[in-house]
Motif scaffolding. Structure first.
Motif, PDB file in Angstrom:
ATOM      1  N   VAL A  13       0.972  -1.233  -0.077  1.00 33.47           N
ATOM      2  CA  VAL A  13      -0.119   0.082   0.100  1.00 33.47           C
ATOM      3  C   VAL A  13       1.110   1.223   0.053  1.00 33.47           C
ATOM      4  O   VAL A  13       1.761   1.405   0.747  1.00 33.47           O
ATOM      5  CB  VAL A  13      -0.883  -0.074   1.289  1.00 33.47           C
ATOM      6  N   ASN A  14       0.629   2.168  -0.818  1.00 36.68           N
ATOM      7  CA  ASN A  14       1.310   3.431  -0.935  1.00 36.68           C
ATOM      8  C   ASN A  14       0.495   4.301  -0.029  1.00 36.68           C
ATOM      9  O   ASN A  14      -0.599   4.614  -0.064  1.00 36.68           O
ATOM     10  CB  ASN A  14       1.347   3.958  -2.443  1.00 36.68           C
ATOM     11  N   LEU A  15       1.251   5.126   0.828  1.00 39.23           N
ATOM     12  CA  LEU A  15       0.847   5.949   1.666  1.00 39.23           C
ATOM     13  C   LEU A  15       1.398   7.467   1.506  1.00 39.23           C
ATOM     14  O   LEU A  15       2.442   7.666   1.081  1.00 39.23           O
ATOM     15  CB  LEU A  15       1.029   5.613   3.237  1.00 39.23           C
ATOM     16  N   THR A  16       0.628   8.465   2.124  1.00 34.97           N
ATOM     17  CA  THR A  16       1.087   9.847   1.984  1.00 34.97           C
ATOM     18  C   THR A  16       1.935   9.930   3.318  1.00 34.97           C
ATOM     19  O   THR A  16       1.906   9.228   4.176  1.00 34.97           O
ATOM     20  CB  THR A  16      -0.032  11.028   2.116  1.00 34.97           C
ATOM     21  N   GLU A  35       4.680  -1.881  13.144  1.00 31.46           N
ATOM     22  CA  GLU A  35       4.051  -1.001  12.215  1.00 31.46           C
ATOM     23  C   GLU A  35       2.910  -1.863  11.522  1.00 31.46           C
ATOM     24  O   GLU A  35       1.833  -1.385  11.434  1.00 31.46           O
ATOM     25  CB  GLU A  35       4.673  -0.344  11.341  1.00 31.46           C
ATOM     26  N   ASN A  36       3.264  -3.032  11.104  1.00 31.38           N
ATOM     27  CA  ASN A  36       2.274  -3.874  10.527  1.00 31.38           C
ATOM     28  C   ASN A  36       0.925  -4.153  11.420  1.00 31.38           C
ATOM     29  O   ASN A  36      -0.153  -4.471  11.188  1.00 31.38           O
ATOM     30  CB  ASN A  36       2.884  -5.332  10.190  1.00 31.38           C
ATOM     31  N   GLU A  37       1.531  -4.428  12.813  1.00 26.08           N
ATOM     32  CA  GLU A  37       0.386  -4.707  13.663  1.00 26.08           C
ATOM     33  C   GLU A  37      -0.501  -3.382  13.758  1.00 26.08           C
ATOM     34  O   GLU A  37      -1.819  -3.421  13.795  1.00 26.08           O
ATOM     35  CB  GLU A  37       1.043  -5.015  15.090  1.00 26.08           C
ATOM     36  N   ALA A  38      -0.057  -2.303  13.897  1.00 23.35           N
ATOM     37  CA  ALA A  38      -0.702  -0.834  13.780  1.00 23.35           C
ATOM     38  C   ALA A  38      -1.626  -0.732  12.837  1.00 23.35           C
ATOM     39  O   ALA A  38      -2.935  -0.524  12.886  1.00 23.35           O
ATOM     40  CB  ALA A  38       0.300   0.105  14.010  1.00 23.35           C
ATOM     41  N   ILE A  39      -1.326  -1.075  11.468  1.00 23.33           N
ATOM     42  CA  ILE A  39      -1.985  -1.011  10.397  1.00 23.33           C
ATOM     43  C   ILE A  39      -3.139  -2.017  10.281  1.00 23.33           C
ATOM     44  O   ILE A  39      -4.234  -1.775   9.918  1.00 23.33           O
ATOM     45  CB  ILE A  39      -1.090  -1.262   9.039  1.00 23.33           C
ATOM     46  N   ARG A  40      -2.830  -3.376  10.774  1.00 25.92           N
ATOM     47  CA  ARG A  40      -3.829  -4.309  10.856  1.00 25.92           C
ATOM     48  C   ARG A  40      -5.062  -3.919  11.892  1.00 25.92           C
ATOM     49  O   ARG A  40      -6.186  -3.943  11.743  1.00 25.92           O
ATOM     50  CB  ARG A  40      -3.292  -5.777  11.438  1.00 25.92           C
ATOM     51  N   VAL A  41      -4.794  -3.246  12.935  1.00 27.83           N
ATOM     52  CA  VAL A  41      -5.407  -2.757  14.063  1.00 27.83           C
ATOM     53  C   VAL A  41      -6.464  -1.766  13.273  1.00 27.83           C
ATOM     54  O   VAL A  41      -7.520  -1.528  13.506  1.00 27.83           O
ATOM     55  CB  VAL A  41      -4.939  -2.339  15.324  1.00 27.83           C
TER      56      VAL A  41
END
Length: 58
Positions: A13-16, A35-41
């Motif tokens: 995923v591309n992010l700003t 950070e992956n866990e944060a994104i999943r949450v």
């Protein structure tokens, strides 16, 4: 015998810059391990919110 992967699906995923900072800040505030866990949450929270009756996109 191979081990079963806990998260077998990967997405790129591309992010700003702002989105990346907000994810990083969320991770720090919630003391999440990665950070992956944060994104999943955050994805889970967004999906749960999209089910609400007040969702204007329904």
């Amino acid at each position: 015998m191979s081990k079963e992967t806990v998260f077998p699906v990967k997405k790129l995923v591309n992010l700003t810059e702002d989105q990346a900072k907000r994810i990083s800040d969320f991770r720090f505030e919630k003391r999440l391990a990665s950070e992956n866990e944060a994104i999943r949450v955050l994805i889970g929270l967004g999906l749960d919110a999209s089910r609400s009756k007040d969702d204007p996109t329904d």
